[in-house]
Design a protein around this motif. Structure first.
Motif, PDB file in Angstrom:
ATOM      1  N   LYS A 819     -24.632  23.060 -56.409  1.00 58.28           N
ATOM      2  CA  LYS A 819     -25.109  21.831 -55.783  1.00 58.28           C
ATOM      3  C   LYS A 819     -23.978  21.144 -55.016  1.00 58.28           C
ATOM      4  O   LYS A 819     -24.159  20.688 -53.878  1.00 58.28           O
ATOM      5  N   ASP A 820     -22.777  21.084 -55.628  1.00 58.60           N
ATOM      6  CA  ASP A 820     -21.624  20.479 -54.957  1.00 58.60           C
ATOM      7  C   ASP A 820     -21.243  21.274 -53.712  1.00 58.60           C
ATOM      8  O   ASP A 820     -20.872  20.700 -52.677  1.00 58.60           O
ATOM      9  N   LEU A 821     -21.342  22.613 -53.791  1.00 59.53           N
ATOM     10  CA  LEU A 821     -21.005  23.454 -52.650  1.00 59.53           C
ATOM     11  C   LEU A 821     -21.951  23.204 -51.489  1.00 59.53           C
ATOM     12  O   LEU A 821     -21.529  23.123 -50.325  1.00 59.53           O
ATOM     13  N   ALA A 822     -23.256  23.085 -51.797  1.00 62.73           N
ATOM     14  CA  ALA A 822     -24.243  22.839 -50.744  1.00 62.73           C
ATOM     15  C   ALA A 822     -23.966  21.508 -50.050  1.00 62.73           C
ATOM     16  O   ALA A 822     -24.067  21.401 -48.821  1.00 62.73           O
ATOM     17  N   ALA A 823     -23.581  20.485 -50.833  1.00 63.53           N
ATOM     18  CA  ALA A 823     -23.278  19.179 -50.251  1.00 63.53           C
ATOM     19  C   ALA A 823     -22.048  19.251 -49.350  1.00 63.53           C
ATOM     20  O   ALA A 823     -22.014  18.673 -48.260  1.00 63.53           O
ATOM     21  N   ALA A 824     -21.025  19.985 -49.775  1.00 65.62           N
ATOM     22  CA  ALA A 824     -19.820  20.122 -48.979  1.00 65.62           C
ATOM     23  C   ALA A 824     -20.096  20.886 -47.688  1.00 65.62           C
ATOM     24  O   ALA A 824     -19.582  20.549 -46.615  1.00 65.62           O
ATOM     25  N   GLU A 825     -20.943  21.944 -47.773  1.00 61.40           N
ATOM     26  CA  GLU A 825     -21.277  22.730 -46.578  1.00 61.40           C
ATOM     27  C   GLU A 825     -22.104  21.902 -45.594  1.00 61.40           C
ATOM     28  O   GLU A 825     -21.951  22.019 -44.374  1.00 61.40           O
ATOM     29  N   LYS A 826     -22.974  21.039 -46.127  1.00 65.46           N
ATOM     30  CA  LYS A 826     -23.754  20.152 -45.268  1.00 65.46           C
ATOM     31  C   LYS A 826     -22.840  19.163 -44.544  1.00 65.46           C
ATOM     32  O   LYS A 826     -22.997  18.918 -43.340  1.00 65.46           O
ATOM     33  N   GLU A 827     -21.870  18.617 -45.269  1.00 63.79           N
ATOM     34  CA  GLU A 827     -20.904  17.697 -44.667  1.00 63.79           C
ATOM     35  C   GLU A 827     -20.110  18.387 -43.564  1.00 63.79           C
ATOM     36  O   GLU A 827     -19.876  17.832 -42.492  1.00 63.79           O
ATOM     37  N   LYS A 828     -19.724  19.651 -43.821  1.00 71.40           N
ATOM     38  CA  LYS A 828     -18.980  20.410 -42.821  1.00 71.40           C
ATOM     39  C   LYS A 828     -19.820  20.651 -41.579  1.00 71.40           C
ATOM     40  O   LYS A 828     -19.337  20.504 -40.443  1.00 71.40           O
ATOM     41  N   ALA A 829     -21.091  20.997 -41.781  1.00 70.94           N
ATOM     42  CA  ALA A 829     -21.973  21.272 -40.640  1.00 70.94           C
ATOM     43  C   ALA A 829     -22.169  20.022 -39.786  1.00 70.94           C
ATOM     44  O   ALA A 829     -22.156  20.082 -38.553  1.00 70.94           O
ATOM     45  N   GLN A 830     -22.325  18.867 -40.447  1.00 67.99           N
ATOM     46  CA  GLN A 830     -22.507  17.613 -39.701  1.00 67.99           C
ATOM     47  C   GLN A 830     -21.250  17.255 -38.906  1.00 67.99           C
ATOM     48  O   GLN A 830     -21.337  16.854 -37.735  1.00 67.99           O
ATOM     49  N   ALA A 831     -20.101  17.434 -39.512  1.00 71.37           N
ATOM     50  CA  ALA A 831     -18.854  17.130 -38.822  1.00 71.37           C
ATOM     51  C   ALA A 831     -18.644  18.073 -37.645  1.00 71.37           C
ATOM     52  O   ALA A 831     -18.265  17.656 -36.547  1.00 71.37           O
ATOM     53  N   ASN A 832     -18.910  19.368 -37.867  1.00 74.12           N
ATOM     54  CA  ASN A 832     -18.774  20.344 -36.778  1.00 74.12           C
ATOM     55  C   ASN A 832     -19.731  20.044 -35.636  1.00 74.12           C
ATOM     56  O   ASN A 832     -19.402  20.202 -34.464  1.00 74.12           O
ATOM     57  N   GLY A 833     -20.942  19.577 -36.004  1.00 81.27           N
ATOM     58  CA  GLY A 833     -21.935  19.247 -34.985  1.00 81.27           C
ATOM     59  C   GLY A 833     -21.460  18.137 -34.072  1.00 81.27           C
ATOM     60  O   GLY A 833     -21.607  18.215 -32.843  1.00 81.27           O
ATOM     61  N   LYS A 834     -20.868  17.104 -34.662  1.00 83.37           N
ATOM     62  CA  LYS A 834     -20.387  15.985 -33.846  1.00 83.37           C
ATOM     63  C   LYS A 834     -19.167  16.369 -33.013  1.00 83.37           C
ATOM     64  O   LYS A 834     -19.056  16.015 -31.847  1.00 83.37           O
ATOM     65  N   LEU A 835     -18.262  17.131 -33.619  1.00 78.08           N
ATOM     66  CA  LEU A 835     -17.059  17.519 -32.897  1.00 78.08           C
ATOM     67  C   LEU A 835     -17.344  18.544 -31.804  1.00 78.08           C
ATOM     68  O   LEU A 835     -16.554  18.703 -30.875  1.00 78.08           O
ATOM     69  N   GLY A 836     -18.495  19.232 -31.904  1.00 77.51           N
ATOM     70  CA  GLY A 836     -18.876  20.186 -30.878  1.00 77.51           C
ATOM     71  C   GLY A 836     -19.741  19.587 -29.785  1.00 77.51           C
ATOM     72  O   GLY A 836     -20.149  20.274 -28.847  1.00 77.51           O
ATOM     73  N   ASN A 837     -20.038  18.300 -29.914  1.00 75.54           N
ATOM     74  CA  ASN A 837     -20.892  17.606 -28.953  1.00 75.54           C
ATOM     75  C   ASN A 837     -20.016  16.904 -27.913  1.00 75.54           C
ATOM     76  O   ASN A 837     -19.379  15.889 -28.190  1.00 75.54           O
ATOM     77  N   GLU A 838     -19.968  17.470 -26.696  1.00 69.26           N
ATOM     78  CA  GLU A 838     -19.089  16.928 -25.665  1.00 69.26           C
ATOM     79  C   GLU A 838     -19.459  15.498 -25.279  1.00 69.26           C
ATOM     80  O   GLU A 838     -18.600  14.670 -25.000  1.00 69.26           O
ATOM     81  N   ALA A 839     -20.760  15.205 -25.258  1.00 66.68           N
ATOM     82  CA  ALA A 839     -21.200  13.851 -24.901  1.00 66.68           C
ATOM     83  C   ALA A 839     -20.703  12.831 -25.925  1.00 66.68           C
ATOM     84  O   ALA A 839     -20.266  11.730 -25.582  1.00 66.68           O
ATOM     85  N   PHE A 840     -20.802  13.208 -27.190  1.00 70.03           N
ATOM     86  CA  PHE A 840     -20.327  12.315 -28.248  1.00 70.03           C
ATOM     87  C   PHE A 840     -18.813  12.087 -28.117  1.00 70.03           C
ATOM     88  O   PHE A 840     -18.323  10.964 -28.206  1.00 70.03           O
ATOM     89  N   LEU A 841     -18.051  13.167 -27.907  1.00 67.64           N
ATOM     90  CA  LEU A 841     -16.590  13.060 -27.809  1.00 67.64           C
ATOM     91  C   LEU A 841     -16.159  12.205 -26.629  1.00 67.64           C
ATOM     92  O   LEU A 841     -15.137  11.528 -26.675  1.00 67.64           O
ATOM     93  N   ALA A 842     -16.946  12.233 -25.564  1.00 69.92           N
ATOM     94  CA  ALA A 842     -16.598  11.464 -24.375  1.00 69.92           C
ATOM     95  C   ALA A 842     -16.752   9.967 -24.594  1.00 69.92           C
ATOM     96  O   ALA A 842     -16.056   9.158 -23.974  1.00 69.92           O
ATOM     97  N   LYS A 843     -17.683   9.574 -25.460  1.00 68.70           N
ATOM     98  CA  LYS A 843     -17.978   8.155 -25.661  1.00 68.70           C
ATOM     99  C   LYS A 843     -17.293   7.560 -26.898  1.00 68.70           C
ATOM    100  O   LYS A 843     -16.989   6.374 -26.934  1.00 68.70           O
ATOM    101  N   ALA A 844     -17.097   8.374 -27.928  1.00 66.53           N
ATOM    102  CA  ALA A 844     -16.610   7.836 -29.215  1.00 66.53           C
ATOM    103  C   ALA A 844     -15.150   7.413 -29.126  1.00 66.53           C
ATOM    104  O   ALA A 844     -14.333   8.104 -28.502  1.00 66.53           O
ATOM    105  N   PRO A 845     -14.795   6.288 -29.734  1.00 66.41           N
ATOM    106  CA  PRO A 845     -13.394   5.868 -29.787  1.00 66.41           C
ATOM    107  C   PRO A 845     -12.542   6.894 -30.537  1.00 66.41           C
ATOM    108  O   PRO A 845     -13.049   7.636 -31.385  1.00 66.41           O
ATOM    109  N   ASP A 846     -11.262   6.901 -30.255  1.00 70.73           N
ATOM    110  CA  ASP A 846     -10.366   7.881 -30.878  1.00 70.73           C
ATOM    111  C   ASP A 846     -10.372   7.786 -32.395  1.00 70.73           C
ATOM    112  O   ASP A 846     -10.352   8.808 -33.092  1.00 70.73           O
ATOM    113  N   HIS A 847     -10.408   6.542 -32.911  1.00 75.87           N
ATOM    114  CA  HIS A 847     -10.336   6.407 -34.372  1.00 75.87           C
ATOM    115  C   HIS A 847     -11.581   6.957 -35.056  1.00 75.87           C
ATOM    116  O   HIS A 847     -11.525   7.444 -36.184  1.00 75.87           O
ATOM    117  N   VAL A 848     -12.714   6.913 -34.361  1.00 75.03           N
ATOM    118  CA  VAL A 848     -13.947   7.481 -34.923  1.00 75.03           C
ATOM    119  C   VAL A 848     -13.853   8.999 -34.957  1.00 75.03           C
ATOM    120  O   VAL A 848     -14.204   9.649 -35.950  1.00 75.03           O
TER     121      VAL A 848
END
Length: 876
Positions: A819-848
């Motif tokens: 269960k803990d592994l599934a939660a960690a993998e979900k967190e990783k997928a969400q983070a990778n999704g945002k970091l792979g989104n060029e539109a998001f990276l263009a708008k988001a502040p550096d600290h975010v």
């Protein structure tokens, strides 16, 4: 620990009580230090000097957290320098605090049904001296409680004979150089204290008032002005508008009717007026407003004083004799009856100045006062910082300093008090004005028509001489020659404009261009744990003496030092003081354990070839810490040096080195003797490093450990240069093994003391010699004949196999980890999704974006850890 320690106690080991009781040792230790003269500086010494003069607290004051904070830092600086071989002088003293002290005695007289006028000037001043002897200086005893290592033999008071001579000397010098003059100007006036007060003695707060808009003039020649002080309109001598304001150009130069009076006043054009604010027209009352005074001077306007020194109206029949607030209401009422009130706003919240001593609303008032012409003095004070003779720390505070000294107005130095340095000016029967120096006689007697000026000097005038007057100036004393200029002025950034600038001006002027101090180290202000200013009205003021009684002075000092980042405010809460008390207890208990196990400082350190990796690691870390602490001291980074010492002492010495050495101590032999000497060395140096900040507990422990006379006069540690990066890597790897297995045990729900059979595969690693320590720290017992590895942890090149049979439910543990592994993998997928989104990276502040990258790294770390735990569990 206790059982093993008792088994190992050498017969001649020094003893410490089982618990540290600050209240039982602090007072005795301090008196011993003073009696032995450790804090006394010798002007004849050939040692290099190091000087700090204490910002003199008010004679009426008591120790508050701000004092405790700054005193802790000054004490740390001077204690360290003394240990480094400097002739270290920390000079104490008090300020006579003109208004505050006079108020105290007047309150005392009021309780007797008397006033100072009943006593007369001479008898009143004598009464103040009596009060000072009986009640003043309470703070000096409290400084002893804190551990201030000041030279009590050199204690000074701004009204003592020597400082009085210094005040008279510099007054006459300034007067003769035409830098002191008498003139009418607008000053801050307290109608209760009946004196001018300095800007620093005015406290501003948001008050409910009223804003009324009044129609001036008649017919087509009318203007509307808004004011919060309608009572001052009786002294208006103009209305001002901006020269470019088209609305009023036709009125500029004309005269209009001033309501409620039989006077007309001119309309003048002045660039000070903001045409966008209100109606763009302002009433001008030169005798009762500093901005209006300046406008009046520019336009040659008359100044009409409408209030006396008690803020009672003195003009215009119907309102004469009313106090300012009664007059305000009466005047608004009269204007309203004439239809001249255009608008009223109540309440109107605005910033109002109050006397910091009695809380009375101050009154800007035109008054004949004595002034210092500051332009040439301020120029010199600015140049001394610009050319590097004086350094301001932190450097970014320099801008505030320059903003102040480069724009200084002339300084009002006269006060209408009886307690203070009386202005040494005599007036003759034929209008003569004579300045009398300290060794000169007055030009004549009262009987001959001569009289001395009745005013006294602003308290800041005498405290501005503090760095050199306390050392004997104007005499060329041995102290002045040895200890001037002082090295560091450590004070709050809130008085950089008042006290610091004045000391700079006077020091450079009186000492022929020699600066009063080499460094100005500015601190922040102490606030509560939520960052809120401490105030009686907020109910969050803390008496540091209460915390000292409860937790000890060292705990208060360490908490304050650990929060001291240069120039920034210091939040403090009781929980933090309690944590510092725990640190003092940790130092005590660890040193006690070390002594009971034979830690020693006798003889030279063994050669590195005789030491274990653990010994070499802690000595390498010790020397790095010495170098680090020295660098932080030189940069006034008290928070960082305190934090470095805390983590080195608690984490590396007490939690790791002592624990890793226990098995060596129990085994005995040559290796144990080496480690006992190393532990003694580490404790000796660590206690000396800690001493300037936490002097009491370190004095007790160091003298017990070493048999030395006092750590106060011990040598400051030096970095020997010893480094062993190999040993550091080895112990870091060992720490990683122990930490990971401890985490695994905790994840499996094992109790900290629960012993588990284990097989350690350490061959080929750098830490095979540490097996006994690993087993001891991890509660791992030998594997035995029936050993069955149910979990295997590969950590840092080692392998730890554990037999958890009978201790955990493997199936339930697999389910939880999955269960803990599934939660960690979900967190990783969400983070990778945002970091792979060029539109998001263009708008988001550096600290975010940075925060998401941290989340991704944490998810990867969790996945690796959980997968290792799953692999270590037995198969179903």
């Amino acid at each position: 620990m206790t059982e093993n320690a008792q088994q190992q106690t050498p017969a001649n080991a020094p003893e410490l009580p089982t618990q540290y009781a600050p209240a039982e040792v602090e007072g005795k230790l301090y008196e011993r230090w003073v009696e032995r003269g450790y804090f006394a500086a010798d002007a004849k010494s050939e040692k290099p000097p190091y000087t700090i003069v204490i910002p003199p607290p008010n004679v009426t004051g008591s120790l508050h957290l701000g004092h405790a904070f700054q005193h802790t830092l000054m004490d740390a600086l001077t204690r360290r320098k003394r240990m480094q071989g400097y002739e270290s002088l920390w000079l104490p003293g008090m300020d006579h605090a003109g208004i505050a002290t006079q108020n105290k005695v007047e309150q005392q007289l009021a309780e007797e049904g008397k006033s100072r006028q009943d006593l007369g000037r001479e008898e009143f001043v004598e009464r103040v001296w009596q009060w000072k002897e009986e009640y003043g200086g309470k703070i000096l005893g409290q400084m002893r409680r804190l551990g201030d290592g000041v030279d009590w033999d050199r204690e000074r008071f701004t009204m003592d004979e020597g400082l009085s001579k210094a005040v008279q000397t510099i007054f006459k010098k300034l007067y003769d150089d035409e830098l002191i003059y008498r003139a009418e100007r607008i000053i801050n006036w307290c109608p209760r204290c009946l004196t001018a007060i300095s800007d620093i003695e005015v406290e501003y707060q948001e008050d409910d008032g009223e804003l009324v808009s009044i129609k001036y003039g008649e017919g087509d020649e009318t203007l509307v002005v808004a004011t919060t002080r309608a009572e001052t309109m009786l002294g208006d001598t103009a209305v001002a508008v901006h020269p470019d304001d088209e609305r009023y150009k036709h009125l500029v130069g004309k005269r209009i009717k001033l309501p409620l009076t039989d006077r007309t006043i001119p309309v003048v054009a002045d660039t000070h007026v903001d045409p966008e604010f209100g109606t763009g027209a302002v009433k001008v009352t030169p005798a009762h407003d500093p901005n209006d005074f300046a406008i009046g001077r520019r336009h040659g306007l008359e100044s009409i004083t409408v209030m006396d020194e008690r803020a009672i109206i003195t003009v215009h029949g119907p309102f004469e004799g009313l106090d300012r607030y009664e007059a305000r209401s009466a005047i608004v009422g009269a204007l309203r009856s004439q239809g001249r009130i255009v608008a009223e706003k109540r309440p109107y919240v605005h910033s109002v100045g109050h006397c910091s001593r009695c809380r009375t609303t101050i009154e800007p008032r035109q008054s004949l006062q004595w002034w210092v012409k500051v332009a040439p003095l301020a120029q010199a004070a600015g140049d001394a910082v610009r050319d590097g003779r004086v350094k301001i720390h932190p450097e970014d505070m320099s801008k505030r300093y320059f903003d102040w000294v480069d724009n200084l107005n002339d300084w009002n130095i006269s006060r209408q008090l009886w307690w203070g340095h009386r202005i040494p000016i005599w007036y003759g029967p034929d209008g003569e004005t004579v300045c009398v120096g300290p060794d000169e006689q007055p030009p004549g007697t009262e009987a001959e028509g001569w009289r001395q000026d009745t005013d006294v000097l602003d308290t800041w005038f005498s405290s501005g001489l503090w760095p050199f007057s306390t050392l004997g100036w104007p005499e060329q004393t041995p102290d002045l020659k040895k200890f001037y200029p002082t090295d560091v002025l450590l004070t709050g950034h809130d008085i950089i404009f008042f006290w610091v600038a004045r000391m700079m001006m006077f020091g450079l002027y009186a000492m022929d261009g020699e600066v009063p101090f080499k460094t100005i180290a500015l601190t922040g202000l102490v606030r509560d744990e939520r960052g809120k200013k401490m105030s009686k009205s907020f109910g969050n003021v803390v008496d540091p003496l209460d915390w000292m009684d409860k937790y000890g002075s060292d705990a208060v000092r360490f908490t304050l030092a650990r929060g001291a980042n240069p120039g920034t405010d210091v939040p403090i809460g009781e929980d933090w003081v309690q944590a510092s008390r725990n640190f003092a207890n940790k130092i005590w208990n660890a040193t006690r354990f070390a002594l009971m196990n034979g830690a020693t400082v006798e003889g030279p350190l063994p050669d590195a070839s005789e030491m274990s990796a653990t010994d070499r690691w802690i000595l390498s870390r010790l020397n790095k810490t010495v170098a680090e602490v020295d660098a932080f001291y030189e940069d006034f980074q008290f928070a960082k040096l305190s934090d470095a010492l805390y983590h080195f002492a608690w984490d590396e010495v007490f939690d790791w080195y002592v624990e890793l050495s226990k098995t060596t101590f129990m085994a005995g032999g040559a290796a144990a003797d080496v480690s006992k000497r190393v532990l003694g060395e580490v404790l000796d140096v660590t206690l000396r490093l800690l001493h300037p900040v936490v002097p009491f507990v370190t004095e007790t422990l160091w003298t017990t450990l070493t048999g030395g006379e006092s750590v106060v006069i011990a040598d400051w540690p030096k970095d020997s240069g010893f480094r062993d990066t190999g040993a550091e890597r080895e112990i870091e790897t060992l720490q990683q093994v122990i930490t990971e297995v401890r985490r695994f045990r905790a994840d499996q729900g094992l109790q900290p003391g629960q012993r588990v059979p284990a097989r350690l595969t350490l061959d080929g690693t750098a830490f095979a010699p540490h097996e006994a320590a690993i087993r001891q720290l991890l509660r791992l017992q030998p594997e035995g004949d029936a050993f069955a590895a149910t979990a295997t942890l590969p950590v840092a090149g080692a392998q730890v196999a554990l037999d958890l049979s009978g201790t955990i439910d493997v199936a339930a543990e697999r389910k939880r980890l999955a269960k803990d592994l599934a939660a960690a993998e979900k967190e990783k997928a969400q983070a990778n999704g945002k970091l792979g989104n060029e539109a998001f990276l263009a708008k988001a502040p550096d600290h975010v974006v940075d925060k998401i990258r941290v989340r991704l790294a944490k998810a990867d770390e969790d996945i690796a850890r959980i997968q290792a735990q799953l692999e270590g569990l037995p198969q179903a």
